[in-house]
Design a protein around this motif. Structure first.
Motif: not given
Length: 216
Positions: A105-108, A116-117, A166-167, A171-172
């Motif tokens: 989770t951390n890396n993703y 994007c944020f 987070y999965v 994809t965007a």
């Protein structure tokens, strides 16, 4: 008022881990929106009254407020018995929960934020560094999930809800096409999505104010 109240926002994958568990476990719960984009979690009042760590999610139940998704999932499994690992799986459950929080989770999540944020586009070198970390971690999970229906074996447990945080984001946002790049993870997330009570993150938690995605 619902028995469980989850302080969250739609874009928080860590919040989604707990929301998805609560919904699939059929528990009486409701989301409580937080103005994350407006900085509510950084205020002294919110930290004093809700979570001194300044993070989401926060699970409120019988006057008690708990934080950290992995710890919350463990507490819920122990108090409700739903999706709890078997006694002889406890070490493996903790091993994968820590792997998820520290790496998967951390890396993703960090890559998603930078992708994007952030107000300005990330330095390409930073994004490449984070992407390499995601690829390394996802390769481990993909290989494991190719041979296991769920993380600990034949049935879903809290570990699956933790890794699922987070999965399901588009994809965007994430910059990764899981269906094309990681067939083991994709098949697993489809099995999780087939559980009664599953909903995607923004539908599960249509509350609060998340950070707006950057225009590309």
């Amino acid at each position: 008022m619902a028995h469980y109240r989850l302080h969250c926002v739609g874009a928080s994958g860590n919040s989604y881990k707990v929301a998805l568990y609560l919904n699939c476990a059929g528990l009486d719960w409701e989301p409580v929106g937080v103005d994350f984009a407006g900085g509510e979690t950084r205020t002294a009042d919110w930290r004093a009254g809700t979570n001194a760590m300044g993070e989401l999610p926060v699970l409120e139940v019988t006057g008690k407020r708990m934080s950290q998704s992995g710890a919350i999932l463990l507490w819920l499994a122990e108090t409700t018995g739903k999706f709890a690992p078997a006694e002889d799986q406890r070490f493996e459950a903790l091993r994968w929960l820590l792997f998820d929080n520290h790496r998967f989770t951390n890396n993703y999540a960090m890559h998603r934020v930078q992708n994007c944020f952030t107000p300005q586009a990330a330095d390409p070198a930073v994004l490449a560094f984070l992407r390499a970390r995601v690829e390394s971690t996802f390769a481990i999970a993909d290989k494991h999930l190719t041979d296991h229906p769920f993380v600990l074996g034949e049935r879903p447990t809290i570990v699956d809800f933790s890794l699922a945080g987070y999965v399901y984001y588009p994809t965007a946002e994430t910059g990764f096409d899981i269906a094309a790049e990681y067939p083991g993870i994709d098949a697993w997330r489809r099995r999780v999505a087939a559980l009664p009570g599953w909903k995607p993150p923004y539908e599960m938690m249509p509350v609060g104010a998340s950070l707006p995605p950057r225009a590309f």
